[in-house]
Design a protein around this motif. Structure first.
Motif, mmCIF file in Angstrom:
data_model
loop_
_atom_site.group_PDB
_atom_site.id
_atom_site.type_symbol
_atom_site.label_atom_id
_atom_site.label_comp_id
_atom_site.label_asym_id
_atom_site.label_seq_id
_atom_site.Cartn_x
_atom_site.Cartn_y
_atom_site.Cartn_z
ATOM 1 N N PRO A 70 0.804 -1.469 0.126
ATOM 2 C CA PRO A 70 0.118 -0.115 -0.566
ATOM 3 C C PRO A 70 1.437 0.980 0.363
ATOM 4 O O PRO A 70 0.285 2.712 -0.237
ATOM 5 C CB PRO A 70 -0.701 0.452 0.964
ATOM 6 C CG PRO A 70 -1.009 -1.556 1.527
ATOM 7 C CD PRO A 70 0.386 -2.646 0.898
ATOM 8 N N ILE A 71 2.541 1.144 0.175
ATOM 9 C CA ILE A 71 2.568 2.053 0.574
ATOM 10 C C ILE A 71 3.326 2.535 -1.260
ATOM 11 O O ILE A 71 3.536 4.060 -1.798
ATOM 12 C CB ILE A 71 4.306 2.200 1.281
ATOM 13 C CG1 ILE A 71 3.854 2.102 2.810
ATOM 14 C CG2 ILE A 71 5.643 3.708 1.544
ATOM 15 C CD1 ILE A 71 4.696 1.090 3.671
ATOM 16 N N VAL A 72 3.589 1.392 -1.741
ATOM 17 C CA VAL A 72 4.653 1.645 -2.792
ATOM 18 C C VAL A 72 3.864 2.116 -3.885
ATOM 19 O O VAL A 72 3.678 3.383 -4.297
ATOM 20 C CB VAL A 72 4.712 0.498 -3.300
ATOM 21 C CG1 VAL A 72 5.583 0.330 -4.789
ATOM 22 C CG2 VAL A 72 5.892 -0.643 -2.706
ATOM 23 N N ALA A 105 4.059 8.461 2.648
ATOM 24 C CA ALA A 105 4.452 7.104 2.611
ATOM 25 C C ALA A 105 4.018 7.238 4.075
ATOM 26 O O ALA A 105 3.895 6.303 4.421
ATOM 27 C CB ALA A 105 6.200 7.631 2.379
ATOM 28 N N LEU A 106 5.068 8.014 4.975
ATOM 29 C CA LEU A 106 4.351 7.852 6.576
ATOM 30 C C LEU A 106 2.852 7.968 6.616
ATOM 31 O O LEU A 106 2.634 6.346 7.040
ATOM 32 C CB LEU A 106 4.309 9.985 6.876
ATOM 33 C CG LEU A 106 4.048 10.063 8.127
ATOM 34 C CD1 LEU A 106 4.884 10.449 8.584
ATOM 35 C CD2 LEU A 106 3.051 9.660 9.028
ATOM 36 N N GLU A 107 1.658 8.277 5.965
ATOM 37 C CA GLU A 107 0.471 8.567 5.806
ATOM 38 C C GLU A 107 -0.171 7.025 5.059
ATOM 39 O O GLU A 107 -0.624 6.240 6.280
ATOM 40 C CB GLU A 107 -0.474 9.408 5.468
ATOM 41 C CG GLU A 107 -1.861 9.218 5.485
ATOM 42 C CD GLU A 107 -3.095 10.587 5.252
ATOM 43 O OE1 GLU A 107 -2.696 11.355 4.517
ATOM 44 O OE2 GLU A 107 -4.151 10.533 5.156
ATOM 45 N N ALA A 108 0.189 5.902 3.981
ATOM 46 C CA ALA A 108 -0.421 5.112 3.414
ATOM 47 C C ALA A 108 -0.046 4.092 4.997
ATOM 48 O O ALA A 108 0.151 3.507 5.303
ATOM 49 C CB ALA A 108 0.365 4.889 2.357
ATOM 50 N N ALA A 109 2.043 4.638 5.170
ATOM 51 C CA ALA A 109 2.387 3.300 6.308
ATOM 52 C C ALA A 109 1.173 3.208 7.522
ATOM 53 O O ALA A 109 1.566 2.457 8.310
ATOM 54 C CB ALA A 109 3.899 3.685 6.750
ATOM 55 N N TYR A 110 1.088 4.300 9.240
ATOM 56 C CA TYR A 110 0.407 4.188 9.602
ATOM 57 C C TYR A 110 -1.013 3.608 9.469
ATOM 58 O O TYR A 110 -1.748 3.040 9.830
ATOM 59 C CB TYR A 110 0.288 5.660 10.265
ATOM 60 C CG TYR A 110 1.886 6.136 10.640
ATOM 61 C CD1 TYR A 110 2.212 4.725 10.411
ATOM 62 C CD2 TYR A 110 1.726 7.415 11.215
ATOM 63 C CE1 TYR A 110 3.744 5.306 11.652
ATOM 64 C CE2 TYR A 110 3.498 7.624 12.102
ATOM 65 C CZ TYR A 110 3.735 6.621 12.394
ATOM 66 O OH TYR A 110 4.966 6.907 12.918
ATOM 67 N N ARG A 111 -1.451 3.777 8.561
ATOM 68 C CA ARG A 111 -3.697 3.380 8.174
ATOM 69 C C ARG A 111 -3.193 2.354 6.879
ATOM 70 O O ARG A 111 -4.228 1.122 7.048
ATOM 71 C CB ARG A 111 -3.788 4.985 6.786
ATOM 72 C CG ARG A 111 -4.027 6.062 7.631
ATOM 73 C CD ARG A 111 -5.185 6.825 7.076
ATOM 74 N NE ARG A 111 -5.062 8.107 7.764
ATOM 75 C CZ ARG A 111 -5.613 8.298 8.112
ATOM 76 N NH1 ARG A 111 -6.369 8.310 8.391
ATOM 77 N NH2 ARG A 111 -5.891 10.046 8.335
#
Ligand SMILES: Cc1ncc(COP(=O)(O)O)c(C=O)c1O
Length: 399
Positions: free
Chosen positions: A46-48, A283-289
């Motif tokens: 999801p981050i990629v 990336a920060l938002e995708a990682a955390y979510r």
């Protein structure tokens, strides 16, 4: 989705510091790099996907973090630790190290002292020194195979001497590393409470570097320092980031949580809150979510690496003893059984074993005789590293 962590991905020609710098640091291309703290694994899909989507929009102008990213941090603290933080407490910075340096700048005058618990992540040393301050070492004690804090020494350092008021003491703060790099210790609630009572009880601030906090091995749980009490919250600064957990260090995105408005304003004034770049924000938002499915599998894989490695050392390289790893993927190896001095140990690892570790002496007092090994790599690579080490140790015995 099932991730394949066994696959070796070539990182050459990708601007990877870990791989590009092998020859300059270790003197030869055929050394396996197991030093700087990033992982030889691809990040969560999801981050990629989020990054690709953002990259496809062809304008990369100045970035604004926006509400949704702050909410992602607030929600993660609540979900992971039941720590209820306010959106305005979060300050984004391109890294934890520049943030720690700015905190120190905001709290000190040249000549003041900052307490570090050596052996510790060595860039802390320059954070102190570049602000004209001195390091006061509260050395960790290695007892019965476990690192512990020396609370008596800590108390001595923070307690103003000879009737002096605490405001006049030159010791201004401690940089806590939790989980601790390089010794791999996850500090328990009791340890944190004891430390906080000493530091905060004497009117001082805890700078808590929690960058590795989501990398917990089986049976361990992270406690954000500031989540312990309102008093701790108001007298500490917590440094978080998805960079270690999700292998995003090259995107420069950290969130520094500062509940106390005075400390937060001083931090901003010290020049640390430069914000993030568009890819870091994405990336920060995708990682955390959306990163948790990947993270769960990563932690299982790391535990598998650790179990494999512990067995290997026990059965085949008993002269080197890994210190029990509780958090992070950085393993602290007790190499004193090899009987080498520090220069010989360093040469042995790079020239005989062909392994790119970080020498223990880099981490300050208490690092002599140790090496730090990054175990976040595909198992076939880890196996190759252990085989090289086994062979080199056997030859050492002969010699
Ligand atoms: C304890 C600790 N703090 C900070 C950092 C680096 O943080 P940043 O790259 O965000 O400056 C590392 C990287 O290894 C680390 O281990």
């Amino acid at each position: 989705m099932k991730y394949d962590f066994d696959k070796i991905i070539d990182r050459k020609n990708t601007n990877s510091a870990k791989w590009n710098l092998v020859k300059p640091i270790y003197g030869s291309e055929d050394v396996i790099p197991m030093w700087v703290a990033d992982m030889d694994f691809p990040t969560a899909q999801p981050i990629v996907d989020a990054l690709v989507k953002r990259a496809q929009h062809p304008i990369y102008g100045y970035a604004d973090t926006g509400k949704s990213v702050v909410e992602a941090v607030v929600e993660r603290m609540k979900r992971k630790y039941n720590w209820k933080i306010k959106p305005e407490w979060v300050v984004f910075t391109p890294g934890v190290i520049p943030a720690i340096s700015a905190v120190i700048k905001s709290l000190t005058h040249p000549g003041d002292e900052i307490v570090l618990q050596e052996p510790v992540y060595y860039p802390f040393f320059s954070c102190v020194k570049e602000n004209g301050c001195q390091i006061a070492v509260n050395q960790l004690r290695f007892k019965d195979g476990q690192y512990q804090m020396d609370f008596a020494d800590l108390e001595n350092k923070f307690k103003p001497q000879g009737g002096m008021h605490f405001r006049d003491s030159r010791i201004k703060a401690i940089v806590l590393c939790n989980p601790h790099n390089p010794v791999g210790r996850v500090w328990g609630r009791e340890d944190l409470i004891k430390l906080g009572k000493i530091v905060i009880g004497n009117g001082r601030i805890v700078i808590s570097d929690e960058i590795h906090c989501e990398l917990m091995l089986k049976g361990y749980k992270h406690t954000p320092f500031a989540s312990i009490s309102k008093e701790f919250e108001q007298n500490s600064i917590v440094c978080m980031a998805p960079s270690k957990t999700f292998n995003l260090a090259g995107l420069s995105a950290s969130s520094i949580i500062i509940p106390n408005k005075k400390l937060r304003d001083a931090f901003r004034e010290a020049g640390a809150g430069h914000g993030l770049n568009v890819f870091g924000i994405t990336a920060l938002e995708a990682a955390y979510r959306y990163g948790d499915e990947w993270l769960e599998q990563l932690l299982d894989y790391l535990q598998g690496n650790l179990d494999f490695l512990n067995k290997y050392f026990k059965e085949k390289i008993p002269r080197i003893k890994p210190v029990q790893l509780q958090g992070t993927y950085l393993l602290w190896l007790d190499c004193r059984g090899l009987g080498l001095d520090d220069k010989a140990l360093s040469d042995f690892m790079k020239k005989q074993a062909k392994l790119g570790f970080d020498d223990g002496t880099m981490f300050g007092e208490g690092g002599s005789g140790f090496e730090r090994m990054n175990i976040a790599c595909p198992r076939p690579m880890l196996k190759e590293a252990l085989e090289r080490l086994e062979k080199a140790v056997k030859n050492l015995k002969k010699g």
